[in-house]
Design an enzyme around this catalytic site. Structure first.
Site, PDB file in Angstrom:
ATOM      1  CB  THR A   1       6.895  47.313  33.524  1.00 28.08           C
ATOM      2  OG1 THR A   1       8.127  47.144  33.910  1.00 28.08           O
ATOM      3  CG2 THR A   1       6.121  48.307  34.466  1.00 28.08           C
TER       4      THR A   1
ATOM      5  NE  ARG B   1      14.048  46.220  35.134  1.00 30.47           N
ATOM      6  CZ  ARG B   1      13.952  45.564  33.844  1.00 30.47           C
ATOM      7  NH1 ARG B   1      13.794  45.735  32.803  1.00 30.47           N
ATOM      8  NH2 ARG B   1      14.755  44.359  33.845  1.00 30.47           N
TER       9      ARG B   1
ATOM     10  CG  LEU C   1       4.546  50.644  30.182  1.00 30.87           C
ATOM     11  CD1 LEU C   1       3.069  50.043  30.933  1.00 30.87           C
ATOM     12  CD2 LEU C   1       5.053  51.476  31.456  1.00 30.87           C
ATOM     13  CG  ASP C   2      11.298  48.117  31.061  1.00 32.39           C
ATOM     14  OD1 ASP C   2      11.567  48.715  30.003  1.00 32.39           O
ATOM     15  OD2 ASP C   2      11.882  48.255  32.256  1.00 32.39           O
ATOM     16  CE  LYS C   3       8.048  39.085  26.820  1.00 33.45           C
ATOM     17  NZ  LYS C   3       9.096  38.063  26.074  1.00 33.45           N
TER      18      LYS C   3
END
Length: 303
Positions: free
Chosen positions: A142, A238, A138-140
């Site tokens: 998110t 995104r 997961l992105d930082k």
């Protein structure tokens, strides 16, 4: 059924596998790679009925095939006390609710303040000697569900399932604008943006990327969207919504308004997968974080 017993993975041969060679059972039933089988052979880690087995041995129903797979390991990162929200745990897997603002893993040696550091500390406190293995990322910024394997065997099975698109992840996103269709699918290939170190972009030369969406609510200016990933490219949701003209609220990297929300408004609310050991169908949900709930209320959007 496959069973984990201490350092051993064991399987009592069923009638359907009678007369089959050890090597084929290891590869087809126990899903052990050829490379791992070679390693196990060298270390004398393949046993039938408590005796060292050779790969061409044909087995009978009721024989007990045991493989030494589960030794003690280093964590791979520095343990650091970080609060964890554990959604599910057993001897083989761990599912956590990752907080926004926390990177999944270090990007340089001896880095601290990541989820992996926190998991290593948790393992240490629980007496678990296992490498920290995340199955996806997961992105930082998110939040939401993150699946980890507690040993290499579970990781190998889950990695395979991920490649074969058998692990399903769903997200809530708040995007700019009114969606043109209530349901839809974005099939835009994604590649690195050569003009930016971390950004991705839609490109005909990129990798296949598929996102299904369902608009749950809109106020005309903003929309709450449920997204289901068929693939898992970096920044996929995104990038896709930016390309479609609906950047995520708070996502300054991809054209969203960062003054409305301090991070991209994206939460991984559920993950579905097959348990790597017993085949159970699993669904683990993560509650919507309070900052995102407040955004829903402020924009008049309901989950």
């Amino acid at each position: 059924m496959l069973q984990k017993k201490g350092k051993w993975l064991q399987y009592e041969i069923e009638p359907t596998w009678e007369g089959i060679e050890v090597e084929r059972i290891l590869m087809e039933k126990m899903l052990i790679s050829h490379r791992q089988i070679q390693k196990l052979t060298r270390m004398r880690g393949i046993v039938v009925n408590r005796r060292i087995a050779h790969l061409k041995m044909k087995l009978k129903a009721g024989d007990m095939l045991r493989v030494e797979l589960f030794g003690r390991e280093e964590y791979g990162v520095i343990p650091e006390e970080i609060p964890l929200d554990i959604l599910y745990e057993d001897d083989d897997i761990l599912v956590v609710n990752k907080a926004a603002g926390l990177s999944v893993h270090p990007n340089k040696p001896n880095q601290l303040h990541t989820l992996a550091n926190g998991i290593a500390y948790y393992y240490q406190q629980q007496g678990i000697a296992a490498k920290v293995r995340h199955i996806h990322r997961l992105d930082k910024d998110t939040s939401g569900t993150l699946l980890l394997a507690k040993h290499a065997y579970a990781q190998a099975i889950l990695d395979k399932d991920l490649r074969e698109r058998k692990i399903h992840r769903q997200y809530y996103a708040v995007v700019h604008g009114r969606m043109e269709e209530e349901h839809g699918t974005y099939c835009f290939p994604i590649a690195r943006d050569p003009r930016h170190g971390t950004r991705r972009m839609v490109s005909p030369n990129g990798e296949t990327a598929i996102t299904h969406y369902h608009c749950l609510a809109t106020n005309g200016e903003y929309s709450l969207v449920e997204c289901k990933l068929e693939t898992g490219r970096t920044h996929q949701i995104r990038v896709h919504f930016r390309h479609a003209g609906h950047p995520l609220v708070g996502d300054g990297l991809y054209g969203g308004d960062p003054t409305l929300f301090p991070r991209q408004a994206l939460h991984a609310f559920t993950i579905q997968f097959q348990h790597p050991m017993d085949g159970r169908q699993m669904q683990i949900d993560a509650p919507i974080p309070s900052d995102l709930q407040r955004l829903f209320v402020r924009l008049g959007l309901k989950e």
